[in-house]
Design an enzyme around this catalytic site. Sequence first.
Site: not given
Length: 660
Positions: A186, A156, A409, A435, A471
């Site tokens: 589960n 999960d 990314e 990034f 950026h």
Amino acid sequence: MISPDKHNRMANAIRFLAMDAVEKANSGHPGMPMGCADVATVLFTRFLSFDPKNPLWPDRDRFVLSAGHGSMLLYALLYLTGYEDMTIEDIKQFRQMGAKTAGHPEYGHASGIETTTGPLGQGVANAVGMAIAEKKLSTEFGSDLQSHYTYALVGDGCLMEGISQEAISLAGHLKLNKLIVLWDNNGISIDGAISLADSTDQHARFRASGWNTLAVDGHNPEEIAAALETARKSDKPTMIACKTVIGFGAPNKAGTHKVHGSPLGAEEIAAARKALGWEEEPFVVPADVLDAWRLAGLRSTKTRKDWEERLASSDAEKRAEFTRRFAGDLPGSFDGAIDAYKKKLAETKPTVATRKASEDALEVINGVLTETVGGSADLTGSNNTKTSQTKSITPDDFSGRYIHYGIREHGMAAAMNGIALHGGLIPYSGGFLIFSDYCRPSIRLAALMGIRVIHVLTHDSIGLGEDGPTHQPVEQMAALRAIPNLLMFRPADATETAECWQVALENKHRPSGLALTRQNLIAARTEYEEKNLSAYGAYELVSASDAKVSIFASGSEVEIALKAQAALAAKGVPARVVSVPCFELFFEQPEAYRKAIIGNAPVKIGVEAAIRQGWDSIIGSDGIFIGMKSFGASGPYKELYQHFGITPEAVVTAAEAKLA
Ligand SMILES: Cc1ncc(C[n+]2csc(CCOP(=O)(O)OP(=O)(O)O)c2C)c(N)n1
């Protein structure tokens, strides 16, 4: 055919090895291996094509334990199926210093561990990369040499992590039909029931991403087997939801979060022994059960031998190429090609952005290396990662060498890890340096595993200009330099860019990043030099006898250093310039070399359009640093350099002030 009773006993062998090892270590996660024992037993005894005697057989199926905390499941499987480097002693050493059986599966610790997992979600994204590699190599070399499945067992937690969506949607888009994800459904994680934090319809989610979905009782071997049969015929990737009980077999704790990550305790283990009819002492697997497992480990011997025959009888050139590429060796023609290209650069001395210089270097590299697979996270035109040789890979045509990863990314970096781990290919990506933060966990794992992935990271400073502070990388170089075993390059011109690419490709066991500019840079290197100077990490670009000032710079700021040096020289101040394309490589040089390069000029100045962190090791804590102290700003880049005071004049003024 394995009888239901034999299946149960084989699965119970996994359960008790997990329970006993966690108990002995007094640490670990027994619940997941106990819950997934039936699923794993069906997969390993009936489907998975693997050969413990030849763990690196290139056409084996890949199995990724994405839920890495359940590491004892994998270790038990490796021991039971007969991997020679996984003994019962190793199992007893679970989680101890120096043991192969580390807390989480670590690539390289023992054969059969296909990737390092533990950070949830990474494994499933690695598996996507492995499936991409299989499809690509199958197209290239033919299905007689590459035709295998990739299985990932996820929990999960893996599916809640954001990276899983990037991976799943990429896999669905690329129609990776030989990728099969087994979800350990589960309903439990550490805090308790999954319903505390999530109510996703996982099937609907996977279907929306282009997957085939199936559901089974994860404790019913025939249901599991039937689903795997169906999945293997699918024209899409398949997710099989396996409804399981965490800690299956523990009478009082099964189905609760108490079995997730703690030893069960002697009492509960004794009760489990009773409930499951297991009379053996800890770490003892009954002979008939071990024999059955060892037989399962021999299942694919013939398949592997047949494959070897096909390889041996295939065209000599194709065989040599396939073998070379899986060995990870570069072709003999590589060095010569780079050398010829460097000679040309020394003649043309181009003024060029290093992102464009990287494209030009890649044009040479991709011409001699058939194994490179490029890509970009939707920034192809900005990253300059596509060359004339790299046609796009599309869902229906994997003959290309370029992956449009989309704006993913993190998924891209993790898939690249999977491609590199698979073997036969060298993945390189494209993205903005800023990034790298989005894919940092996967870059870190590449460094931890020691695998060759290369990240092209453009727009590397305030030099990108108008896009502004969101950026403009400021702390990213320092943050990436902080990752052990990662080579972070910041080349100053076209020649250094070619050299950095060469070093990155030659390092089989290290990932690399290349920080590249958007703006044009003059040629810092004007003479042909046979040696790869960038491989030293730092080297003297301009020397001066009795230098009063040493200026150290990387990338675009080398140009500033050169101008400052000339200005100082004109004023009668002898100064030298050291280009520093790679901190890590410099710090690995012998002490004498480092001392000589750092030199003993009374004034040491570092110039980099980024934060100071890390530079003190070169310039000393009393050195002068000309760089960034804050986030950047939006504007034309030349004005930004003025505004932030990263100029030749600033270097000269600082040097003179210190000398005065
Ligand atoms: C990225 C990341 N975040 C957090 C953790 C810590 N962690 C390990 S297992 C786990 C819960 C996972 O739940 P699930 O996948 O359902 O495993 P199960 O309880 O079924 O064993 C968490 C939060 C981690 N390993 N990786």
